[in-house]
Scaffold this motif. Sequence first.
Motif, short mmCIF file in Angstrom:
data_model
loop_
_atom_site.label_atom_id
_atom_site.label_comp_id
_atom_site.label_asym_id
_atom_site.label_seq_id
_atom_site.Cartn_x
_atom_site.Cartn_y
_atom_site.Cartn_z
N LEU A 91 6.66 1.52 -3.68
CA LEU A 91 6.42 0.13 -4.07
C LEU A 91 7.73 -0.57 -4.38
CD1 LEU A 91 3.28 0.47 -6.39
CD2 LEU A 91 3.35 -0.34 -4.04
N GLN A 92 8.61 0.11 -5.07
CA GLN A 92 9.88 -0.51 -5.47
C GLN A 92 10.79 -0.74 -4.27
OE1 GLN A 92 11.13 2.30 -8.49
NE2 GLN A 92 10.27 1.06 -10.15
N GLN A 93 10.88 0.28 -3.40
CA GLN A 93 11.84 0.18 -2.30
C GLN A 93 11.34 -0.65 -1.13
OE1 GLN A 93 13.72 4.00 -1.25
NE2 GLN A 93 13.11 4.79 -3.25
N ALA A 94 10.03 -0.60 -0.85
CA ALA A 94 9.51 -1.33 0.30
C ALA A 94 9.03 -2.73 -0.06
CB ALA A 94 8.36 -0.55 0.93
N LEU A 95 8.44 -2.89 -1.25
CA LEU A 95 7.87 -4.17 -1.63
C LEU A 95 8.63 -4.84 -2.77
CD1 LEU A 95 4.06 -3.18 -1.67
CD2 LEU A 95 5.45 -3.91 0.26
N HIS A 96 9.53 -4.09 -3.41
CA HIS A 96 10.31 -4.60 -4.55
C HIS A 96 9.38 -5.03 -5.68
CE1 HIS A 96 13.67 -4.36 -1.80
NE2 HIS A 96 13.04 -5.18 -0.96
#
Length: 871
Positions: free
Chosen positions: A625-630
């Motif tokens: 979630l953090q790396q792909a969608l921030h």
Amino acid sequence: MKYLASIISILILSFTVAAQDAALERGQVLLTHGAYQEAIAHFNAMLEKQSESVETQVLLLRALVETGEYAAAEKRAREFLIKQPNEARLQNALGEVLLETGRYAEAAAAFAHAAKTAKGTPLYRALLNQARARLAQGNEDDARIILVELAQKYQADEEVNAEALTIFAKAFACLEKYQDANDLYIDARDEDEQFIEAFIAQGELLNEKYNYAEAQSLFEDALKINANSPAALIGLAESKRLSFSPDAGGAIELALRVNPNAVRALTLKAWFQLEEERTDAAMTTIERALAVNPNALEAHALRAAIFYASDRNAELEAETKRALAINAKAGIFFDTLAHFAVIKRRYADGVRFGRRAVELSPKLWRARTDLGIQLLRIGKTAEGRAELEKAFAGDPFNLWAKNTLDLLDSIKDYVDTTRGAFLIKTSPKEAEVVAPYAAELIEEAYKKLTAKYKFTPTAPIAVELFENHEDFAVKALGLPGLGALGVCFGQTIAMDSPSARAAGQFNWGGTLWHEFTHVITLQMTDYKIPRWFSEGLSVFEERRARPGWGDDWSVEVVKAYSDGRFVKIANLDAAFTRPKTPDGVPLAYFQASQVCEFVEEKYGFDTILKMLALYKEGAKDLEVLQQALHLTPEQFDQSFNEFLQAKIKDKIAALGTGPMRVNDDAKQAEIILEAVLKTRPNDYFALLKLGTIYKQEGDKEKAIALLKRAAEVFPYYAREGNPYVQLADLYEAQGQKAEAQAALEALIKHNETDASAYKRLAKLKMELQDRAGALATIYTSFYVTPFDADLHKLAGDAYLEQGSVAEAVREFRVVVSLQPANPADAHYDLARALAASGNKVEAKREVLRALEIAPSFEKAQELLLKLRGEG
């Protein structure tokens, strides 16, 4: 006087003994019925008055062990043994504390010491416990010698009590003499209806032998004797876990209230937590278990499963070494790893761990069965069967082994159809009807999805279509009773064939597309994709395969969302494995698919590909979630909810409080419904009900207006009484065939399994001279109801008229295979198509078959003459 003093002394002693006996009996009652703290206080008080009472000492130690006060129990046992070092019952009690806390060598020594001086029941218990300690260390040969000695004592002992019978039964169970063990447990319970150990031990045996219902009954009977028995509560939880009961965790929590240090309860709790993807909670529970017993193999196995699932390979290797140092024959350790590998759908790893399990523990029949099933799932049929046969020979009670072997026998005559990367297996009677359509659809899915996901899966890919649903359930799970339609093992797809369920219940084409999507997402992430994302993408792609395929919003789903029953992203995976409600799993599928819709709509499909790449690298949901969608999980939940609100807020309003009850009198119902629509003009149920009433009354204009409006405000309802069929009826009655066609197209967009709607729509299109559209509708209908000979005949004629000869041959072959009412016509039609294709040899054969059935069939005679003339 001396004589009188002697009499008084005897009387005082008698009263004292009687009082002590009464006190001891009261303590035993407290202990038997689970009043442990009262029992402990009572026994301590008794020992203050008579410190050397072995009976009281033993009962106190048992109460301390039951409540998990192992340190206190050990301390008191050692104190008692200082004065009576050769008392077998105290040595047994000390050994049991040492066994519970993982000091297996010390425990074995204590039991051996007890056995030297003991007789009768204390001797039997010492021998049994000594064997248990040896087994915990992997000393199977030593343990067997002791168990055989114990079994021989049963033959020699003429008078045995319930406790002795239970001990002998446990020995027989360890020696794999299960029927003898079960009989002795029954004898023990007959001997003493309050001897709880017999109930619990027999329940544990039945759990091991797959008789979960009867095991559960025994544990419930045990809890009637002692509602606080940790062992009975743990056994009950285990029987519920093994029978997939959703409330297994409750019994574990009750057990831990009584004994917070019960290692078996803690490991079972951690097992549940791991299956729910609550890894941090599971690790905390495992550490609690290991603090009590540092050598608990199951706890080490569960910790290793966490390391495995998170790709912490160095820690996994270290944990494996620790486990094997405890017990070099710990096949159970690898069996646990295999279980969690399969839960993660890493089937090849499940096989690898399973092989190690049976290598270390050849008689661990459960592990051998699991290995056999996993080998079948990855396409190693011969090896899988061999393992299952060994497992069933070793344990004929094993339902999984028996069911799977029966399955292999039942499908041995299945027909193979090879097409490109695929090997399609169907029953002989379905080979002509189902296999061609399965092959075409899955090749289409392969072409589209490999391009879209930029990934080519490893081939060959087996597709197994089971005409018997229970056969599919056995393939998927090992037991009948599975509610699913299909399952994917990475390189093998198993699913119901269309004949496994009634027509109109099942879109087998959608299921096949869904499962092939799993082939892509599982393989391209090295099987590291979480279940929620894999299932979500499969529904997401199914929805794009054909109009109406894949679940969409329904009245029930909208209500679940408006009731706040969608889960947070952090809990979505657990919603698949541990649903809280009967509809929890279907709801999880739908929510997961909407997450994929959300990601594509807001971030683009390339972000989905990025997420898949991150999972392959070993990232977890939070990191993805953090790396792909921030986004943090909390931000994701909020943004996703806003997406859903915008999508269906009008639909929620349209559904209001749900279907309304109105008077049976049509006129009064009209008045009520019209009043409702004045205040709530978009009330779906009012629109639908009033439109239906007007249709029944013959007021077509009003009915059409209301039913159209109902379909606009909530288009997803397409079951019985839906507006689309009613509109089609009204339009057809007025000769408005194009409008009727549009209504039926809208219907199948929201009800993919309505076989009658497909047939009706195809005929309408034919009447409107839309032959191509009619053929497309008919073809799609075969993924719902492929056994309609009339539709195949209609398609064959249409294909032949437009020059699509190969397709016509396929359709007429299907008609012949369906054994229609007029077989001569079927063979003649096939002969026509074959002749048109240039295959005159087979055309002659088919026309002759037509004439064998109907010798005076003029058209067939003419075709035969023509073929002979051309030949």
